[in-house]
Scaffold this motif. Structure first.
Motif, PDB file in Angstrom:
ATOM      1  N   SER A  51     -60.781  23.995   2.230  1.00  0.00           N
ATOM      2  CA  SER A  51     -61.233  25.092   1.377  1.00  0.00           C
ATOM      3  C   SER A  51     -61.452  26.350   2.201  1.00  0.00           C
ATOM      4  N   PHE A  52     -62.067  26.188   3.371  1.00  0.00           N
ATOM      5  CA  PHE A  52     -62.310  27.330   4.246  1.00  0.00           C
ATOM      6  C   PHE A  52     -60.998  27.929   4.734  1.00  0.00           C
ATOM      7  N   ALA A  53     -60.041  27.076   5.074  1.00  0.00           N
ATOM      8  CA  ALA A  53     -58.748  27.550   5.583  1.00  0.00           C
ATOM      9  C   ALA A  53     -57.978  28.331   4.528  1.00  0.00           C
ATOM     10  N   THR A  54     -58.095  27.933   3.265  1.00  0.00           N
ATOM     11  CA  THR A  54     -57.318  28.602   2.225  1.00  0.00           C
ATOM     12  C   THR A  54     -58.022  29.820   1.643  1.00  0.00           C
ATOM     13  N   THR A  55     -59.362  29.829   1.669  1.00  0.00           N
ATOM     14  CA  THR A  55     -60.094  30.943   1.054  1.00  0.00           C
ATOM     15  C   THR A  55     -60.823  31.813   2.061  1.00  0.00           C
ATOM     16  N   GLY A  56     -61.001  31.301   3.265  1.00  0.00           N
ATOM     17  CA  GLY A  56     -61.764  32.044   4.259  1.00  0.00           C
ATOM     18  C   GLY A  56     -63.258  31.851   4.112  1.00  0.00           C
ATOM     19  N   LYS A  57     -63.666  31.044   3.158  1.00  0.00           N
ATOM     20  CA  LYS A  57     -65.091  30.771   2.984  1.00  0.00           C
ATOM     21  C   LYS A  57     -65.266  29.431   2.286  1.00  0.00           C
ATOM     22  N   SER A  58     -66.425  28.901   2.424  1.00  0.00           N
ATOM     23  CA  SER A  58     -66.763  27.660   1.750  1.00  0.00           C
ATOM     24  C   SER A  58     -67.447  28.000   0.444  1.00  0.00           C
ATOM     25  N   ALA A  59     -66.716  27.934  -0.640  1.00  0.00           N
ATOM     26  CA  ALA A  59     -67.239  28.331  -1.939  1.00  0.00           C
ATOM     27  C   ALA A  59     -68.422  27.480  -2.367  1.00  0.00           C
ATOM     28  N   ASP A  60     -68.437  26.218  -1.981  1.00  0.00           N
ATOM     29  CA  ASP A  60     -69.498  25.320  -2.420  1.00  0.00           C
ATOM     30  C   ASP A  60     -70.866  25.732  -1.898  1.00  0.00           C
ATOM     31  N   ASN A  61     -70.928  26.230  -0.663  1.00  0.00           N
ATOM     32  CA  ASN A  61     -72.211  26.481  -0.040  1.00  0.00           C
ATOM     33  C   ASN A  61     -72.514  27.946   0.208  1.00  0.00           C
ATOM     34  N   LEU A  62     -71.551  28.832   0.034  1.00  0.00           N
ATOM     35  CA  LEU A  62     -71.743  30.229   0.385  1.00  0.00           C
ATOM     36  C   LEU A  62     -72.860  30.890  -0.417  1.00  0.00           C
ATOM     37  N   ALA A  63     -72.923  30.654  -1.709  1.00  0.00           N
ATOM     38  CA  ALA A  63     -73.974  31.257  -2.529  1.00  0.00           C
ATOM     39  C   ALA A  63     -75.337  30.735  -2.121  1.00  0.00           C
ATOM     40  N   ASP A  64     -75.442  29.441  -1.832  1.00  0.00           N
ATOM     41  CA  ASP A  64     -76.713  28.870  -1.396  1.00  0.00           C
ATOM     42  C   ASP A  64     -77.165  29.468  -0.069  1.00  0.00           C
ATOM     43  N   ILE A  65     -76.241  29.646   0.854  1.00  0.00           N
ATOM     44  CA  ILE A  65     -76.569  30.214   2.158  1.00  0.00           C
ATOM     45  C   ILE A  65     -77.046  31.647   1.999  1.00  0.00           C
ATOM     46  N   ASP A  66     -76.365  32.424   1.177  1.00  0.00           N
ATOM     47  CA  ASP A  66     -76.761  33.810   0.952  1.00  0.00           C
ATOM     48  C   ASP A  66     -78.146  33.877   0.328  1.00  0.00           C
ATOM     49  N   ASP A  67     -78.420  33.010  -0.645  1.00  0.00           N
ATOM     50  CA  ASP A  67     -79.731  32.973  -1.290  1.00  0.00           C
ATOM     51  C   ASP A  67     -80.816  32.603  -0.286  1.00  0.00           C
ATOM     52  N   LEU A  68     -80.562  31.608   0.553  1.00  0.00           N
ATOM     53  CA  LEU A  68     -81.533  31.216   1.569  1.00  0.00           C
ATOM     54  C   LEU A  68     -81.766  32.322   2.589  1.00  0.00           C
ATOM     55  N   ALA A  69     -80.706  33.031   2.964  1.00  0.00           N
ATOM     56  CA  ALA A  69     -80.858  34.130   3.919  1.00  0.00           C
ATOM     57  C   ALA A  69     -81.744  35.228   3.346  1.00  0.00           C
ATOM     58  N   GLU A  70     -81.548  35.565   2.073  1.00  0.00           N
ATOM     59  CA  GLU A  70     -82.390  36.581   1.440  1.00  0.00           C
ATOM     60  C   GLU A  70     -83.842  36.143   1.391  1.00  0.00           C
ATOM     61  N   LYS A  71     -84.084  34.873   1.064  1.00  0.00           N
ATOM     62  CA  LYS A  71     -85.449  34.346   1.019  1.00  0.00           C
ATOM     63  C   LYS A  71     -86.081  34.362   2.405  1.00  0.00           C
TER      64      LYS A  71
END
Length: 88
Positions: A51-71
């Motif tokens: 998934s990372f190789a084809t999209t450049g990001k991990s769609a499954d966890n990217l939103a969670d990581i961003d939310d945790l970073a903001e918190k």
């Protein structure tokens, strides 16, 4: 009354060459998990990498990581560990 025991997936017979089975077994022992858990973990890692190789990001966890970073930033600022900065 509800049954709180976790539901198990039905067994899946997997055929593999003996040398590969030995490698899986050794890896499972080194990681302190069952052969099934080792196989599942490695398959999940493969799909995540794909998934990372084809999209450049991990769609499954990217939103969670961003939310945790903001918190985390909000908590650090709340505790006064760093001064507030401009909006992200």
């Amino acid at each position: 009354m509800t049954d709180s025991t976790p539901k198990q997936e039905p067994p899946y017979g997997l055929r593999m060459p003996p040398d590969l089975k030995a490698r899986v077994k050794a890896a499972a022992e080194a990681n302190n998990r069952s052969m099934n858990a080792e196989i599942v973990s490695r398959l999940e890692e493969t799909f995540l990498a794909e998934s990372f190789a084809t999209t450049g990001k991990s769609a499954d966890n990217l939103a969670d990581i961003d939310d945790l970073a903001e918190k985390l930033v909000a908590l650090i600022m709340e505790k006064g560990l760093i001064p507030p900065t401009r909006e992200r």
